[in-house]
Scaffold this active site. Structure first.
Site, PDB file in Angstrom:
ATOM      1  N   ASN A 156     -12.463 -17.769  42.392  1.00 39.34           N
ATOM      2  CA  ASN A 156     -12.538 -16.817  41.290  1.00 39.34           C
ATOM      3  C   ASN A 156     -11.176 -16.208  40.942  1.00 39.34           C
ATOM      4  O   ASN A 156     -10.975 -15.754  39.826  1.00 39.34           O
ATOM      5  CB  ASN A 156     -13.518 -15.689  41.652  1.00 39.34           C
ATOM      6  CG  ASN A 156     -13.471 -14.535  40.676  1.00 39.34           C
ATOM      7  OD1 ASN A 156     -13.967 -14.634  39.560  1.00 39.34           O
ATOM      8  ND2 ASN A 156     -12.849 -13.436  41.087  1.00 39.34           N
ATOM      9  N   VAL A 206      -3.258 -16.841  46.586  1.00 33.28           N
ATOM     10  CA  VAL A 206      -3.810 -18.172  46.311  1.00 33.28           C
ATOM     11  C   VAL A 206      -2.781 -19.153  45.743  1.00 33.28           C
ATOM     12  O   VAL A 206      -3.075 -20.338  45.609  1.00 33.28           O
ATOM     13  CB  VAL A 206      -5.033 -18.099  45.361  1.00 33.28           C
ATOM     14  CG1 VAL A 206      -6.177 -17.360  46.012  1.00 33.28           C
ATOM     15  CG2 VAL A 206      -4.652 -17.491  44.024  1.00 33.28           C
ATOM     16  N   TYR A 216      -3.172 -20.193  29.981  1.00 31.15           N
ATOM     17  CA  TYR A 216      -4.462 -19.862  30.592  1.00 31.15           C
ATOM     18  C   TYR A 216      -5.512 -20.926  30.252  1.00 31.15           C
ATOM     19  O   TYR A 216      -6.259 -21.390  31.123  1.00 31.15           O
ATOM     20  CB  TYR A 216      -4.913 -18.493  30.095  1.00 31.15           C
ATOM     21  CG  TYR A 216      -6.210 -17.994  30.695  1.00 31.15           C
ATOM     22  CD1 TYR A 216      -6.240 -17.490  31.990  1.00 31.15           C
ATOM     23  CD2 TYR A 216      -7.391 -18.000  29.957  1.00 31.15           C
ATOM     24  CE1 TYR A 216      -7.422 -17.014  32.545  1.00 31.15           C
ATOM     25  CE2 TYR A 216      -8.579 -17.531  30.496  1.00 31.15           C
ATOM     26  CZ  TYR A 216      -8.587 -17.036  31.786  1.00 31.15           C
ATOM     27  OH  TYR A 216      -9.768 -16.570  32.334  1.00 31.15           O
ATOM     28  N   ALA A 217      -5.563 -21.335  28.992  1.00 35.76           N
ATOM     29  CA  ALA A 217      -6.524 -22.358  28.563  1.00 35.76           C
ATOM     30  C   ALA A 217      -6.276 -23.674  29.294  1.00 35.76           C
ATOM     31  O   ALA A 217      -7.218 -24.346  29.734  1.00 35.76           O
ATOM     32  CB  ALA A 217      -6.441 -22.565  27.054  1.00 35.76           C
TER      33      ALA A 217
END
Length: 246
Positions: free
Chosen positions: A89, A63, A154-155
């Site tokens: 996802n 992805v 990540y946040a």
């Protein structure tokens, strides 16, 4: 009671060879949809597709690569039909304190978690616009809402996914395309299975329902947003966290 029936619809679910993605793919398939199982490993994707049976196909996809995504969606549509339901996802973590975080750790997370969603949505939009409808569901995280120590990359990627969701919903709502996000809390997956017992207890103490979520809890929310039951819902973030105090 209305039964969710997705017969004739085709779903493309990234990161669906295990965990939340696997549960999502199974729920959509059980509701009658044709489902593309999408993962980095072709053999694993095909194995999950065989488990589901007819109306499922395994597709290899990185992805973080626009060209790979476009090829994967073309292959899925050739075998299963035009994508009506896109579930973004796929994602990864590269946790570290900010002062120790490398450029590579930042780029890997942003490429997989955020840019990947840009690419997949771009790849399906023209077809959805032509058919005057579609569902796009982005899996974000409560970390993207509240933040978390050691997960600045990540946040940021998950918060960006929320802004992306709201923007695309406004751009394409007039074309009948509904775009929403789901923000899971702490879910029982391979990543949480190896947590130390003291950390696990601390997590549970902050969850009103007193348990970690299951992949099926997230899958149920996806099923709702993919169905006609959510026909007047777009640009929203559905939090699935058992009421977690962060």
């Amino acid at each position: 009671m209305t039964t969710i029936d997705l017969t004739g619809k085709t779903a493309f679910v990234t990161g669906s060879t295990r965990g939340i993605g696997r549960a999502v793919a199974g729920a959509l398939h059980a509701a009658g949809a044709n489902v593309a199982i999408v993962g980095r490993d072709q053999a694993k994707a095909e194995a999950v597709a065989r488990e589901l049976g007819d109306r499922a196909a395994g597709v290899a996809c990185d992805v973080s690569s626009k060209a790979t995504i476009e090829a994967a969606i073309a292959a899925a549509e050739k075998g299963l039909g035009p994508v009506d339901i896109l579930v973004n996802n796929a994602g990864l973590t590269r946790d570290n304190l900010l002062l120790r975080m490398s450029e590579e750790e930042l780029d890997q997370v942003l490429d997989a978690n955020l840019k990947g969603a840009f690419y997949t949505v771009q790849a399906v939009l023209k077809g959805m616009m032509k058919r005057k409808g579609g569902r796009i569901i982005n899996i974000t995280s409560i970390v993207g809402i509240h933040g978390n120590k050691g997960q600045a990359n990540y946040a940021a990627s998950k918060a960006g996914l929320i802004g992306f969701t709201k923007s695309v919903a406004k751009e394409y709502g007039s074309r009948g395309i509904l775009v929403n996000a789901i923000a899971p809390g702490f879910i029982e997956t391979d990543m949480t299975a190896g947590l130390p017992e003291d950390l696990r207890k601390a997590m549970l103490a902050g969850i009103a329902l007193g348990r970690l979520g299951k992949p099926e809890d997230v899958a149920g929310a996806v099923l709702f947003l993919a169905s006609e039951l959510s026909g007047y819902i777009t640009g929203q973030v559905l939090v699935v966290d058992g009421c977690t105090a962060i």
